[in-house]
Scaffold this active site. Structure first.
Site: not given
Length: 338
Positions: A125, A149, A153
């Site tokens: 991402s 989040y 990643k």
């Protein structure tokens, strides 16, 4: 063609990628725990491709299940989508995100290694760039994160780079997405978030279809042309095509490579609302509220490395993204529950 395991393959990006893999002649096995997707997706994939992918319901953290999958199937590569993906939610339940996204990937890689499968495409991402000092963003920019989040990643990226450095037999492609939107042009598959959407476009389409009363715009005081956040929106079909190219790249490449997947264009929240209204004729009432924790002012890609080395380019413009998103939502007002 090769047999590909697609984790999270009934999810939004996973399902579009599965369709393209099947249409390119790959043999596909989907593993998904259905935490944010539906079995109905499998029927829709078959309707689009005239092929039914094999499906196993289960979790990437389940080592015995993974061992049985790799024992029973000659899997040559893995496209790894399975992961939790809501920025706001990750601030509330960080341990769940680290367990699912980081521990799950470690378990997956351990089992892959045990079975001699060392080719992986990882769904990363643009959040790994944190709050970038400038735009457009190239792959060489420093990484940092503003929420759990994004941190999950980035941790996985670093783990995979360390893994490949320790064992050159691994071939790993890290794909950093910007903002996936749109849906399959048939209207059969698309984004179906559980509860209130976390991403802009499904929120817009749910307001337009009457499911939600109005759109919340998180802040209009950013240092951008109209004060709202600017992002690089990319059609999910273009994104899926990059994964198919990445699977092909695994066959004649060794090492780790990282690619930005975006269009190279930035659009603000208000740009999206105006263009959506123009494309669909639907009004989208909105209310500006305070900024959301972890959001940044602007973020768009320099995708030239992927254009060159992955032989990939985003081909669909904003009008097509919005029209396809609206076709999906208007034909499926309640998503797959219809």
């Amino acid at each position: 063609m090769s047999k590909v395991l697609v984790t999270g393959g009934t999810g939004y990006i996973g399902s579009h990628t599965v369709c393209q893999l099947l249409q390119q002649g790959h043999d596909v096995l989907i593993l998904d725990n259905l935490s944010n997707s539906s079995l109905a997706v499998l029927e829709r994939i078959e309707e689009i491709t005239n092929q039914k992918p094999e499906f196993v319901e289960g979790d990437i953290r389940d080592k015995s299940l993974l061992n049985s999958i790799f024992s029973q199937h000659d899997i040559q590569s893995v496209v790894h989508f399975a992961g939790l993906k809501a920025v706001g939610e990750s601030n509330e339940i960080p341990l769940t995100y680290y367990d699912n996204n980081v521990s799950g990937t470690i378990t997956l890689c351990q089992v892959m290694a045990e079975h001699g499968c060392k080719s992986l495409v990882f769904s990363s991402s643009a959040t790994v760039y944190g709050d970038p000092a400038s735009v457009p963003i190239t792959e060489s920019f420093p990484t940092s994160t503003t929420n759990p989040y994004g941190a999950s990643k980035l941790m996985v990226e670093n783990i995979l780079k360390d893994l490949q450095a320790s064992d050159p037999a691994w071939t790993i492609v890290l794909l950093r997405y910007f903002n996936p939107v749109g849906a399959h042009q048939s209207g059969l598959i698309g984004e179906d978030p559980a509860g209130i959407p976390n991403n802009l476009l499904p929120y817009v389409t749910q307001v337009a279809v009457g499911k939600l009363a109005q759109l919340s715009v998180f802040g209009d005081d950013y240092p951008t042309p109209d004060g709202t956040g600017v992002r690089d929106y990319i059609h999910v079909e273009d994104l899926a095509a990059a994964h198919v190219n990445a699977v092909s790249r695994l066959e004649n490449f060794s090492g780790t490579c990282t690619f930005n997947l975006g269009t190279g264009n930035g659009y603000s929240v208000l740009d999206i609302i105006k263009e959506f209204e123009a494309v669909t004729g639907k009004k989208v009432p909105y209310q500006v509220i305070e900024r959301r924790a972890g959001d940044i002012a602007e973020c768009w890609a320099d995708p030239s490395l992927a254009n060159r080395e992955l032989e990939w380019k985003a081909t669909r413009g904003l009008e097509e993204m919005l029209a396809d998103a609206w076709r999906w939502q208007s034909q499926n007002p309640n998503g797959y529950r219809d």
